[in-house]
Design a protein around this motif. Structure first.
Motif: not given
Length: 315
Positions: A176-184, A254-256, A265-270, A276-286
């Motif tokens: 996911a791409l989020v607005a601002g700097r996420w604190p580590a 972003l894009g939500d 919204e302004r950042l996404a437009a720029s 929506l910037f949300l992608h199910a990138a990996a899946l692990t299952f038995p």
């Protein structure tokens, strides 16, 4: 009761044992909305071994199911799969096992039809995969989310995979791409979530002390000037969980269009982001039969890769 010429009596095969009557009918009758299925079952037009049943009745081997003739109005009919959608879905299978498959779901496609959506992914796949007697979703993704989506091709596989989900033996990782700097240092968000409805009937989710327990793990992947790429792993599986938890932490996706901010919204437009910037990138299952771990990844869509490239170049 005299039977019309178009009435069908269908015998339940081994691959359909344990399936609910409504899901059985959705697979057998193409282009029929679920609401109509419920109606004909409730009215007794659908019979199992000549007896009335409820929509959640489970079928047994050798059962004979009566399917009445149906004439749909244009408003009722589920849309036929277009050639473009058929080709898109055929090329979206990431991995297919004997009794399961994982689709790289496109953004913008609902997993189910209904509420104004004429056709969803599951209805479309049932039309495309006419070779399958059984096809059910193991879990769901939001309409605007892309990536790994697991489906079962048999009743035993569905039960096994659902149990793995309940026992937290299935891991999902989103980008996911989020607005601002996420604190580590902030690696978890734990906030109870409650579902509610807006005046127009639209369903939303909010943080509420009386809601259900929800916990999401966040890991910073890349930091930009005004945004952060994070990996999000939902420990629980609540509706819109990642989106609401990120917004609650002060860093909406972003894009939500439901839980985003004006600044986002302004950042996404720029950045030229139109989804929506949300992608199910990996899946692990038995694996449902052998129990061996299956790990599958879905590459980030080109449109989202382009957004990241722009973010890296931003002053």
């Amino acid at each position: 009761m005299a039977e019309g010429r178009d009435v069908q009596w269908v015998e339940v095969t081994e691959g359909q044992v344990g399936q609910r009557v409504d899901n059985f009918l959705m697979t057998r009758i193409k282009g029929v909305p679920r609401a109509l299925i419920y109606r004909i079952v409730r009215k007794g037009e659908v019979r199992v071994n000549k007896k009335r049943v409820k929509a959640d009745h489970r079928l047994a081997l050798g059962d004979m199911v009566r399917i009445p003739p149906l004439k749909l109005t244009p408003r009722e009919a589920v849309r036929e799969v277009s050639d473009n959608l058929r080709n898109l879905l055929a090329g979206s299978v990431l991995v297919e096992g004997r009794d399961w498959l994982v689709i790289n779901k496109p953004a913008g496609l609902a997993v189910h039809g209904g509420s104004g959506v004429k056709i969803g992914l599951i209805e479309a796949l049932r039309q495309v995969r006419e070779d399958l007697d059984f096809l059910e979703l193991v879990h769901r993704l939001d309409r605007d989310t892309s990536g790994c989506l697991l489906l079962a091709k048999s009743r035993p596989a569905l039960l096994a995979l659902n149990e793995s989900l309940k026992q937290h033996r299935m891991d999902k990782q989103y980008l996911a791409l989020v607005a601002g700097r996420w604190p580590a240092r902030r690696d978890f968000v734990a906030a109870r979530l409650e579902r509610y409805e807006l005046g127009n009937g639209e369903r939303r989710v909010r943080v509420d002390p009386a809601g259900k327990v929800a916990r999401t793990r966040f890991v910073v992947r890349e930091t930009f000037e005004k945004a952060t790429l994070v990996a999000a792993e939902p420990v629980t599986g609540r509706t819109h969980q990642i989106r609401v938890h990120a917004a609650h932490a002060g860093h909406p996706l972003l894009g939500d269009d439901k839980y985003g901010s004006r600044e986002g919204e302004r950042l996404a437009a720029s950045l030229g982001l139109s989804r929506l910037f949300l992608h199910a990138a990996a899946l692990t299952f038995p694996e449902p039969t052998s129990g061996r771990p299956v790990q599958i990844r879905a590459p980030l869509p080109e449109e989202l890769e382009t957004v990241l490239t722009r973010a890296r170049r931003a002053p």
